[in-house]
Design a protein around this motif. Structure first.
Motif, PDB file in Angstrom:
ATOM      1  N   TYR A   1       8.965  -3.295 -50.168  1.00 37.25           N
ATOM      2  CA  TYR A   1       8.128  -4.451 -50.514  1.00 37.25           C
ATOM      3  C   TYR A   1       7.287  -4.962 -49.350  1.00 37.25           C
ATOM      4  N   GLY A   2       7.439  -4.389 -48.142  1.00 46.04           N
ATOM      5  CA  GLY A   2       6.616  -4.839 -47.037  1.00 46.04           C
ATOM      6  C   GLY A   2       7.268  -4.603 -45.698  1.00 46.04           C
ATOM      7  N   THR A   3       6.575  -5.052 -44.642  1.00 45.84           N
ATOM      8  CA  THR A   3       7.068  -4.911 -43.271  1.00 45.84           C
ATOM      9  C   THR A   3       6.892  -6.219 -42.543  1.00 45.84           C
TER      10      THR A   3
ATOM     11  N   CYS B   1      18.451  -8.735 -33.537  1.00 44.35           N
ATOM     12  CA  CYS B   1      17.478  -9.112 -34.553  1.00 44.35           C
ATOM     13  C   CYS B   1      18.190  -9.188 -35.901  1.00 44.35           C
ATOM     14  N   HIS B   2      18.052 -10.348 -36.616  1.00 39.10           N
ATOM     15  CA  HIS B   2      18.647 -10.535 -37.937  1.00 39.10           C
ATOM     16  C   HIS B   2      17.539 -10.458 -38.984  1.00 39.10           C
ATOM     17  N   VAL B   3      17.739  -9.572 -39.974  1.00 43.33           N
ATOM     18  CA  VAL B   3      16.717  -9.361 -40.993  1.00 43.33           C
ATOM     19  C   VAL B   3      17.395  -9.439 -42.364  1.00 43.33           C
ATOM     20  N   ARG B   4      16.741 -10.110 -43.279  1.00 43.74           N
ATOM     21  CA  ARG B   4      17.225 -10.102 -44.647  1.00 43.74           C
ATOM     22  C   ARG B   4      16.104  -9.665 -45.579  1.00 43.74           C
ATOM     23  N   GLY B   5      16.506  -9.141 -46.727  1.00 45.83           N
ATOM     24  CA  GLY B   5      15.579  -8.606 -47.701  1.00 45.83           C
ATOM     25  C   GLY B   5      16.309  -7.591 -48.557  1.00 45.83           C
ATOM     26  N   PHE B   6      15.735  -7.213 -49.665  1.00 43.77           N
ATOM     27  CA  PHE B   6      16.352  -6.206 -50.530  1.00 43.77           C
ATOM     28  C   PHE B   6      15.260  -5.382 -51.196  1.00 43.77           C
TER      29      PHE B   6
ATOM     30  N   VAL C   1      18.506 -10.424 -54.044  1.00 43.27           N
ATOM     31  CA  VAL C   1      17.157 -10.904 -54.372  1.00 43.27           C
ATOM     32  C   VAL C   1      16.148  -9.964 -53.738  1.00 43.27           C
ATOM     33  N   LYS C   2      15.327  -9.337 -54.573  1.00 42.47           N
ATOM     34  CA  LYS C   2      14.345  -8.370 -54.088  1.00 42.47           C
ATOM     35  C   LYS C   2      13.229  -9.099 -53.330  1.00 42.47           C
ATOM     36  N   GLY C   3      12.756  -8.447 -52.241  1.00 39.80           N
ATOM     37  CA  GLY C   3      11.660  -9.019 -51.494  1.00 39.80           C
ATOM     38  C   GLY C   3      11.457  -8.314 -50.182  1.00 39.80           C
ATOM     39  N   PRO C   4      10.313  -8.550 -49.552  1.00 35.01           N
ATOM     40  CA  PRO C   4      10.016  -7.890 -48.271  1.00 35.01           C
ATOM     41  C   PRO C   4      10.924  -8.435 -47.173  1.00 35.01           C
ATOM     42  N   PRO C   5      11.027  -7.707 -46.079  1.00 27.92           N
ATOM     43  CA  PRO C   5      11.902  -8.159 -44.992  1.00 27.92           C
ATOM     44  C   PRO C   5      11.495  -9.533 -44.475  1.00 27.92           C
ATOM     45  N   GLU C   6      12.505 -10.257 -44.084  1.00 23.66           N
ATOM     46  CA  GLU C   6      12.284 -11.569 -43.469  1.00 23.66           C
ATOM     47  C   GLU C   6      13.145 -11.630 -42.214  1.00 23.66           C
TER      48      GLU C   6
END
Length: 628
Positions: free
Chosen positions: A509-511, A455-460, A429-434
């Motif tokens: 898609y973002g920071t 640190c756990h980050v999800r996003g694509f 799923v495309k999107g900025p980091p979360e």
């Protein structure tokens, strides 16, 4: 004419006188026969009538020996009675009156087979006598009959009747009768293919033993038949019957049909199974068999069985057994159809789907099979296998980061246990980091203590993660692990002063960034001993109050500083020279932090008393993972 009438009159007179004399003469009556078991006691009754005085009657008892010779065994004249000596009955007979006038009874004890004779009772008056006769019949119950079947194999190809078995009954009297039965149906010598043989033996006891042999031309149906004998024998007053046990025989008969069987027996065969094809005749004579398959290559096996390991759908087809009977040299054959069921690997419409947040995920999974199939979709992103839906099509609405992961379609064949295949689908799923940890954490640590940050980050697309400090120093990333759930980044830092570290994540898609603040424990400063209590995790709501208080204090200090500066310029305090030192209590810039938050386009800053600018984290309900 007159002479003729006179003669007739004389004849009638003679007849009349004779009839009157018969009425007036002696009469004797006896039973025709008396029956008794050997060894028992029997009575023979003699009844008589007379117009004379009974006291003047004489009684004689005889038995008729062989060749019709009479032998006197008892006589009574007037009141004198005598048993004849030296006869077979001397010690075993008595004669008594029953108390009824004109009736006398001969009693014979311990009756023997030799006693089966005719007995004569003679009654004599003064001028005449009459006789009566009774036959004595003696019986003996035979032993239980026995039966013995032949132990050899009997072929249906024999041209003459073969011996089936023999029955024997011993020690009976009179001679017992033997009747053979096949499945409750009596067999007679008059039947085609049946021959009965009988023989009788007189034992030393004069009892009779009978043996019967059954000979029969056997048929295939006789293999399951039960043969037995029925023995009938006479007893006083009737007959009795007994039976032997049942026997069967081993019949050898040729096969007329061939059955091709698959082992192990299964309702359905699937690819990967190992099977064995064998030939079975409906006879029991030896067979020599070969197997061949009806196909283009004409596969064959010279001897049965044919073993097929790890079969595939190409092993399906018609298999034929051709057998030769060893006994008759006749050739017979039989066929069977083998069907190997298959289940191909599923075809997933797209093995990798990339969708935007809010879009619908749709994928299909189809597997070719020779039987009906059933499809189930599972989410296998995590350790647990979670069922999502049933059917060929997977539909997921309003995609989020939680939707992302690996999905498995499992296709099974309900008719065959264990027959299944599967395919996978990766959804991004495309999107900025979360960043999963969305909360600033204030921790008290010891001087020079090294702590690990996670640190756990999800996003694509998969975000890139860096670690920095407030002064812009880049921390060394110790490890980075990318999985379907996102990216996990770890860094370590040695705390020598109060410090703020940042986890920074970014993609196209973002920071997003999250901070953690470390404060040196002043009580234990200079030591490297770990704290006795676990790190305190202060939620954003609590730290916000503290920051608000600090801001108010800073504003008050600013106002006070402004007033003092104004008075200094006016010369109201410390003279005009401005050279007088004004000592201000030093503030701990690391313990007083101010957070300023703006929207995504603005930068959140933390203002310390020295005026330094510090990034801050977004407010949330989770913690940044810190490991000491």
């Amino acid at each position: 004419m007159a002479a003729r009438d006179t003669a007739s009159l004389l004849v009638g007179l003679v007849v009349l006188l004779h009839t009157w004399g018969a009425w007036a003469k002696l009469e004797v009556n006896m039973e025709d026969r008396v029956e008794v078991f050997r060894g028992n006691t029997t009575q023979i009754t003699c009844m008589f009538t007379s117009d004379q005085d009974i006291s003047n009657i004489s009684i004689y008892w005889f038995y008729v020996a062989r060749l019709d010779a009479r032998q006197l065994i008892y006589h009574q004249v007037a009141n004198l009675a005598s048993v004849t000596q030296d006869t077979p009955f001397t010690d075993r007979i008595t004669v008594n009156s029953t108390g009824t006038p004109g009736q006398v009874v001969l009693t014979v004890s311990s009756v023997k087979l030799e006693d089966e004779l005719e007995f004569i009772c003679r009654i004599r008056s003064s001028d005449e006598y009459e006789e009566g006769r009774t036959k004595l019949k003696v019986f003996e119950t035979p032993d239980r009959p026995t039966i013995a079947g032949v132990q050899t194999v009997i072929s249906v190809n024999e041209n003459k009747p073969s011996k089936i078995g023999s029955c024997k009954v011993k020690n009976g009297y009179p001679k017992p009768n033997i009747t053979w039965y096949r499945n409750n149906t009596p067999l007679h010598a008059a039947q085609d293919g049946v021959k009965l043989e009988y023989s009788t033996t007189t034992e030393s006891s004069l009892l009779l033993s009978v043996t019967s042999v059954l000979n029969k031309k056997v048929e295939k149906e006789d293999k399951d038949a039960k043969f037995y004998c029925e023995v009938s024998y006479f007893v006083p007053g009737g007959t009795r019957m007994t039976e032997t046990s049942r026997i069967n025989i081993t019949v050898q008969y040729p096969s007329t049909t061939i059955d091709v069987r698959v082992a192990p027996p299964k309702d359905k065969i699937k690819e990967g199974d190992s099977i064995e094809l064998n030939c079975y005749g409906d006879g029991n004579t030896p067979l020599l068999c070969s197997i061949h398959k009806h196909n283009e290559t004409n596969d064959s096996w010279d001897t049965a069985p044919a073993v097929l390991n790890n079969v595939t759908r190409h092993n399906s087809g018609v298999y034929e057994c051709t057998c030769t009977d060893v006994e008759t040299a006749d050739e017979i054959s039989g066929k069977t159809v083998v069907i190997v069921n298959y289940l191909d690997a599923p075809k997933v419409k797209s093995k990798h789907l990339i969708v935007s947040q809010g879009e619908e995920v749709e994928a299909t999974c189809n597997a070719s099979s020779s039987l009906d199939t059933s499809t189930t979709w599972f989410n296998v992103t995590h350790t647990n296998k979670v069922e999502v839906s049933k059917g060929d099509t997977l539909r997921l609405e309003n995609a989020t980061f939680d939707t992302a992961g690996t999905y498995m379609c499992v296709v099974t064949v309900p008719e065959i246990e264990g027959m299944e295949t599967s395919g996978t689908l990766l959804v991004n799923v495309k999107g900025p980091p979360e960043i999963m940890e969305k909360e600033k954490t204030v921790m008290e640590v010891n001087f020079k203590e090294t702590v690990n940050l996670k640190c756990h980050v999800r996003g694509f697309p998969v975000p890139s993660v860096t670690w920095t400090t407030l002064d812009g120093k880049v921390l060394n990333t110790t490890s980075e692990k990318v999985s379907e759930e996102g990216i996990e980044s770890m860094a370590s830092v040695t705390v020598t002063s109060d410090i703020t570290a940042f986890c920074n994540a970014s993609n196209e898609y973002g920071t997003q960034a999250v901070a953690v603040i470390f404060s040196i424990n002043t009580i234990k400063a200079g030591t490297v001993n770990p704290p006795e209590n676990p790190p305190k995790k202060i939620k954003k709501e609590g730290s916000g109050v503290i920051i608000a208080v600090l801001i108010i204090c800073i504003l008050l200090l600013a106002i006070l500083g402004s007033v003092l500066y104004f008075l200094y310029k006016k010369g109201k305090i410390c003279g005009r020279s401005g050279k007088q030192n004004i000592t201000k209590e030093k503030s701990n810039k690391d313990n007083i932090v101010v957070e300023m938050k703006s929207d995504n386009t603005e930068e959140a800053v933390l203002l310390g008393v020295n005026g330094e600018k510090q990034p801050t984290s977004d407010q949330g309900g989770e913690y940044l993972d810190v490991q000491k």
